[in-house]
Motif scaffolding. Structure first.
Motif, PDB file in Angstrom:
ATOM      1  N   LYS A 148       0.853  -1.191   0.000  1.00 29.23           N
ATOM      2  CA  LYS A 148       0.000   0.000   0.000  1.00 29.23           C
ATOM      3  C   LYS A 148       0.888   1.240   0.000  1.00 29.23           C
ATOM      4  CE  LYS A 148      -3.662  -2.450   2.482  1.00 29.23           C
ATOM      5  NZ  LYS A 148      -4.451  -2.644   1.263  1.00 29.23           N
ATOM      6  N   ILE A 149       0.612   2.137  -0.922  1.00 32.13           N
ATOM      7  CA  ILE A 149       1.446   3.318  -1.136  1.00 32.13           C
ATOM      8  C   ILE A 149       0.706   4.556  -0.680  1.00 32.13           C
ATOM      9  CG2 ILE A 149       2.633   4.692  -2.896  1.00 32.13           C
ATOM     10  CD1 ILE A 149       2.496   1.922  -4.545  1.00 32.13           C
ATOM     11  N   GLU A 150       1.410   5.437  -0.009  1.00 28.24           N
ATOM     12  CA  GLU A 150       0.837   6.709   0.427  1.00 28.24           C
ATOM     13  C   GLU A 150       1.769   7.843   0.011  1.00 28.24           C
ATOM     14  OE1 GLU A 150      -1.055   8.856   4.436  1.00 28.24           O
ATOM     15  OE2 GLU A 150      -0.163   6.851   4.550  1.00 28.24           O
ATOM     16  N   VAL A 151       1.192   8.895  -0.545  1.00 28.47           N
ATOM     17  CA  VAL A 151       1.975  10.015  -1.057  1.00 28.47           C
ATOM     18  C   VAL A 151       1.462  11.306  -0.422  1.00 28.47           C
ATOM     19  CG1 VAL A 151       2.750  11.268  -3.105  1.00 28.47           C
ATOM     20  CG2 VAL A 151       2.267   8.808  -3.257  1.00 28.47           C
ATOM     21  N   GLU A 152       2.393  12.075   0.157  1.00 23.67           N
ATOM     22  CA  GLU A 152       2.063  13.378   0.738  1.00 23.67           C
ATOM     23  C   GLU A 152       3.087  14.400   0.261  1.00 23.67           C
ATOM     24  OE1 GLU A 152       2.109  13.011   4.931  1.00 23.67           O
ATOM     25  OE2 GLU A 152       0.402  11.628   5.037  1.00 23.67           O
ATOM     26  N   PHE A 153       2.713  15.662   0.332  1.00 26.00           N
ATOM     27  CA  PHE A 153       3.682  16.712   0.018  1.00 26.00           C
ATOM     28  C   PHE A 153       4.733  16.785   1.106  1.00 26.00           C
ATOM     29  CE2 PHE A 153       0.459  18.503  -2.870  1.00 26.00           C
ATOM     30  CZ  PHE A 153       1.277  18.705  -3.971  1.00 26.00           C
ATOM     31  N   HIS A 154       5.928  17.138   0.692  1.00 25.66           N
ATOM     32  CA  HIS A 154       7.014  17.304   1.659  1.00 25.66           C
ATOM     33  C   HIS A 154       6.638  18.422   2.633  1.00 25.66           C
ATOM     34  CE1 HIS A 154      11.003  17.939   3.322  1.00 25.66           C
ATOM     35  NE2 HIS A 154      11.376  16.786   2.773  1.00 25.66           N
ATOM     36  N   PRO A 155       6.853  18.216   3.929  1.00 19.06           N
ATOM     37  CA  PRO A 155       6.454  19.233   4.920  1.00 19.06           C
ATOM     38  C   PRO A 155       7.125  20.588   4.732  1.00 19.06           C
ATOM     39  CG  PRO A 155       7.799  17.488   5.910  1.00 19.06           C
ATOM     40  CD  PRO A 155       7.413  17.012   4.559  1.00 19.06           C
ATOM     41  N   ARG A 156       8.250  20.627   4.015  1.00 23.05           N
ATOM     42  CA  ARG A 156       8.923  21.917   3.781  1.00 23.05           C
ATOM     43  C   ARG A 156       8.358  22.650   2.580  1.00 23.05           C
ATOM     44  NH1 ARG A 156      15.207  20.224   4.259  1.00 23.05           N
ATOM     45  NH2 ARG A 156      14.515  18.947   2.500  1.00 23.05           N
ATOM     46  N   LYS A 157       7.375  22.047   1.895  1.00 19.70           N
ATOM     47  CA  LYS A 157       6.773  22.660   0.713  1.00 19.70           C
ATOM     48  C   LYS A 157       5.250  22.717   0.874  1.00 19.70           C
ATOM     49  CE  LYS A 157      10.669  23.036  -1.615  1.00 19.70           C
ATOM     50  NZ  LYS A 157      11.209  24.313  -2.130  1.00 19.70           N
ATOM     51  N   PRO A 158       4.776  23.405   1.904  1.00 21.83           N
ATOM     52  CA  PRO A 158       3.334  23.382   2.196  1.00 21.83           C
ATOM     53  C   PRO A 158       2.469  24.145   1.200  1.00 21.83           C
ATOM     54  CG  PRO A 158       4.446  24.946   3.633  1.00 21.83           C
ATOM     55  CD  PRO A 158       5.523  24.228   2.870  1.00 21.83           C
ATOM     56  N   SER A 159       3.065  24.982   0.368  1.00 21.51           N
ATOM     57  CA  SER A 159       2.263  25.789  -0.551  1.00 21.51           C
ATOM     58  C   SER A 159       2.081  25.134  -1.921  1.00 21.51           C
ATOM     59  CB  SER A 159       2.905  27.166  -0.737  1.00 21.51           C
ATOM     60  OG  SER A 159       4.204  27.045  -1.318  1.00 21.51           O
ATOM     61  N   GLU A 160       2.650  23.976  -2.124  1.00 21.58           N
ATOM     62  CA  GLU A 160       2.584  23.344  -3.436  1.00 21.58           C
ATOM     63  C   GLU A 160       1.210  22.729  -3.696  1.00 21.58           C
ATOM     64  OE1 GLU A 160       7.113  22.124  -4.637  1.00 21.58           O
ATOM     65  OE2 GLU A 160       5.809  20.566  -3.829  1.00 21.58           O
ATOM     66  N   GLU A 161       0.958  22.521  -4.984  1.00 27.11           N
ATOM     67  CA  GLU A 161      -0.282  21.882  -5.420  1.00 27.11           C
ATOM     68  C   GLU A 161       0.069  20.929  -6.558  1.00 27.11           C
ATOM     69  OE1 GLU A 161      -4.759  23.074  -7.071  1.00 27.11           O
ATOM     70  OE2 GLU A 161      -3.220  24.604  -6.717  1.00 27.11           O
ATOM     71  N   ALA A 162      -0.643  19.823  -6.619  1.00 29.44           N
ATOM     72  CA  ALA A 162      -0.418  18.847  -7.689  1.00 29.44           C
ATOM     73  C   ALA A 162      -1.766  18.378  -8.212  1.00 29.44           C
ATOM     74  CB  ALA A 162       0.400  17.669  -7.187  1.00 29.44           C
ATOM     75  N   GLN A 163      -1.754  17.783  -9.391  1.00 34.93           N
ATOM     76  CA  GLN A 163      -2.967  17.210  -9.941  1.00 34.93           C
ATOM     77  C   GLN A 163      -2.816  15.693 -10.038  1.00 34.93           C
ATOM     78  OE1 GLN A 163      -3.509  19.191 -13.668  1.00 34.93           O
ATOM     79  NE2 GLN A 163      -1.720  18.291 -14.635  1.00 34.93           N
ATOM     80  N   ILE A 164      -3.921  15.003  -9.822  1.00 33.99           N
ATOM     81  CA  ILE A 164      -3.930  13.554  -9.878  1.00 33.99           C
ATOM     82  C   ILE A 164      -4.637  13.135 -11.160  1.00 33.99           C
ATOM     83  CG2 ILE A 164      -4.512  11.419  -8.674  1.00 33.99           C
ATOM     84  CD1 ILE A 164      -2.692  13.294  -7.097  1.00 33.99           C
ATOM     85  N   LEU A 165      -3.945  12.328 -11.954  1.00 38.71           N
ATOM     86  CA  LEU A 165      -4.526  11.799 -13.178  1.00 38.71           C
ATOM     87  C   LEU A 165      -4.668  10.284 -13.048  1.00 38.71           C
ATOM     88  CD1 LEU A 165      -2.194  14.158 -14.134  1.00 38.71           C
ATOM     89  CD2 LEU A 165      -3.558  13.867 -16.191  1.00 38.71           C
ATOM     90  N   VAL A 166      -5.831   9.779 -13.411  1.00 40.02           N
ATOM     91  CA  VAL A 166      -6.107   8.349 -13.350  1.00 40.02           C
ATOM     92  C   VAL A 166      -6.346   7.864 -14.775  1.00 40.02           C
ATOM     93  CG1 VAL A 166      -7.634   6.568 -12.440  1.00 40.02           C
ATOM     94  CG2 VAL A 166      -7.076   8.566 -11.037  1.00 40.02           C
ATOM     95  N   ASP A 167      -5.472   6.993 -15.247  1.00 43.86           N
ATOM     96  CA  ASP A 167      -5.530   6.524 -16.637  1.00 43.86           C
ATOM     97  C   ASP A 167      -5.581   7.687 -17.625  1.00 43.86           C
ATOM     98  OD1 ASP A 167      -5.295   3.868 -16.072  1.00 43.86           O
ATOM     99  OD2 ASP A 167      -7.429   3.425 -16.151  1.00 43.86           O
ATOM    100  N   GLY A 168      -4.782   8.715 -17.337  1.00 45.78           N
ATOM    101  CA  GLY A 168      -4.658   9.848 -18.237  1.00 45.78           C
ATOM    102  C   GLY A 168      -5.749  10.887 -18.126  1.00 45.78           C
ATOM    103  N   ARG A 169      -6.719  10.668 -17.255  1.00 48.36           N
ATOM    104  CA  ARG A 169      -7.830  11.616 -17.107  1.00 48.36           C
ATOM    105  C   ARG A 169      -7.690  12.351 -15.783  1.00 48.36           C
ATOM    106  NH1 ARG A 169     -13.271   8.325 -18.534  1.00 48.36           N
ATOM    107  NH2 ARG A 169     -14.052  10.409 -18.962  1.00 48.36           N
ATOM    108  N   LEU A 170      -7.795  13.667 -15.834  1.00 45.36           N
ATOM    109  CA  LEU A 170      -7.664  14.469 -14.625  1.00 45.36           C
ATOM    110  C   LEU A 170      -8.761  14.125 -13.641  1.00 45.36           C
ATOM    111  CD1 LEU A 170      -6.290  16.774 -13.086  1.00 45.36           C
ATOM    112  CD2 LEU A 170      -7.814  18.367 -14.273  1.00 45.36           C
ATOM    113  N   TRP A 171      -8.374  13.797 -12.416  1.00 43.13           N
ATOM    114  CA  TRP A 171      -9.331  13.466 -11.363  1.00 43.13           C
ATOM    115  C   TRP A 171      -9.534  14.655 -10.427  1.00 43.13           C
ATOM    116  CZ3 TRP A 171      -7.990   9.961  -6.606  1.00 43.13           C
ATOM    117  CH2 TRP A 171      -9.107   9.878  -5.776  1.00 43.13           C
ATOM    118  N   CYS A 172      -8.446  15.151  -9.821  1.00 40.64           N
ATOM    119  CA  CYS A 172      -8.587  16.226  -8.841  1.00 40.64           C
ATOM    120  C   CYS A 172      -7.236  16.891  -8.618  1.00 40.64           C
ATOM    121  CB  CYS A 172      -9.132  15.681  -7.519  1.00 40.64           C
ATOM    122  SG  CYS A 172      -8.023  14.479  -6.724  1.00 40.64           S
ATOM    123  N   SER A 173      -7.260  17.991  -7.899  1.00 40.64           N
ATOM    124  CA  SER A 173      -6.044  18.659  -7.442  1.00 40.64           C
ATOM    125  C   SER A 173      -5.900  18.446  -5.944  1.00 40.64           C
ATOM    126  CB  SER A 173      -6.089  20.158  -7.750  1.00 40.64           C
ATOM    127  OG  SER A 173      -6.092  20.386  -9.152  1.00 40.64           O
TER     128      SER A 173
END
Length: 295
Positions: free
Chosen positions: A231-256
């Motif tokens: 089981k994999i868990e991904v979080e932003f690095h605590p030193r970069k709290p202002s960053e934003e990323a997008q999640i794509l599932v099978d090439g389709r944008l799901w959420c930010s």
């Protein structure tokens, strides 16, 4: 065989022609045909993602599903029919078609073979992605979870900037990653984006999870193949709290997602049952991905 579900690529004339061919075959064999097209609009209104529940209800009880398009159409179909346990015949009408199984010229012959039970299915492992809200978060929770046949990608949202994420595997810190993105792939998806990003190609019937970086800033992070139970868990690095990323599932944008979210990825509880009529893995590697030398 009493019922066939068809997922057709709306913008391909060949797909609509093939759907007509399936309906003619079905009429001659007393088989019901249902499709992902809006019946009230004939063959000009495709049911989109917002109508997935309607499509699944329509497909329930089908003996087989047929996709008319390319690998993208198969990806679209997977999250619809995999939870229903319906075997899928993927007909090649696209460009690459690495995971499609038959050419359109063999469609009727393949339907005859399936009706007679002369086929086998290959279970294809899928991923399940979900987003959890961390304590103290103010942002809303994106609807989920999502199923992926190919991959789940955590990607940067702005050109010229990287994301800085921390990866845990089974609760254990695995790596910090500074890169354009993180790619988590199935064996089926290993020949797609993962391969383009320098990852290994796995036999698609295997159960495994590939972790791969997209343009990592430091070359310390190489592709890793994990067992399917992890089981994999991904979080932003605590030193970069202002960053934003997008999640794509099978090439389709799901959420930010932001530092208020945690992405969890694991083996899905369902598999895609892909109808396989011949074992052509290495031939497809050579012909479609130009892999290896000529034979």
């Amino acid at each position: 065989m009493k019922k066939v579900a068809v997922i057709a690529h709306l913008h391909k004339a060949e797909a609509l022609a093939a759907l007509k061919d399936i309906r003619e075959w079905a009429s001659a064999h007393g088989v019901e045909v249902v499709s992902n097209l809006r019946e009230a609009e004939g063959e000009e209104g495709r049911i989109g993602a917002e109508d997935d529940a309607i499509v699944r209800e329509r497909f329930a009880g089908a003996d087989v599903a047929v996709t008319l398009g390319g690998d993208g159409t198969l990806l679209y179909a997977a999250h619809l029919v995999a939870p229903l346990g319906i075997p899928v015949l993927a007909v090649h009408l696209g460009n690459l078609g690495f995971h499609t199984q038959v050419e359109c010229s063999r469609l009727r012959q393949s339907l005859d073979e399936i009706a007679q039970g002369r086929y086998r299915t290959e279970p294809r492992m899928m991923l399940e992605a979900d987003v959890a809200i961390l304590p103290g978060a103010k942002q809303e929770f994106p609807e989920g979870p999502r199923l992926a046949l190919n991959d789940v990608v955590v990607s940067k949202t702005a050109w010229g900037r990287m994301i800085h994420v921390r990866i845990h595997v089974d609760g254990e810190p695995a790596s910090d990653l500074y890169a354009d993105g993180l790619l988590v792939s199935t064996p089926t998806g290993s020949s797609a984006y993962n391969y383009a990003a320098g990852g290994p190609v796995l036999e698609p019937h295997l159960d495994a999870i590939v972790l791969n970086a997209i343009c990592p800033h430091r070359m310390h992070f190489g592709p890793v193949v994990l067992g399917p139970e992890h089981k994999i868990e991904v979080e932003f690095h605590p030193r970069k709290p202002s960053e934003e990323a997008q999640i794509l599932v099978d090439g389709r944008l799901w959420c930010s997602v932001t530092h208020e979210h945690s992405l969890k990825i694991s083996r899905a509880p369902v598999y895609l049952r892909l109808i396989v009529l011949e074992n052509a893995f290495f031939r497809k590697l050579r012909q479609k991905l130009s892999w290896g030398g000529l034979i």
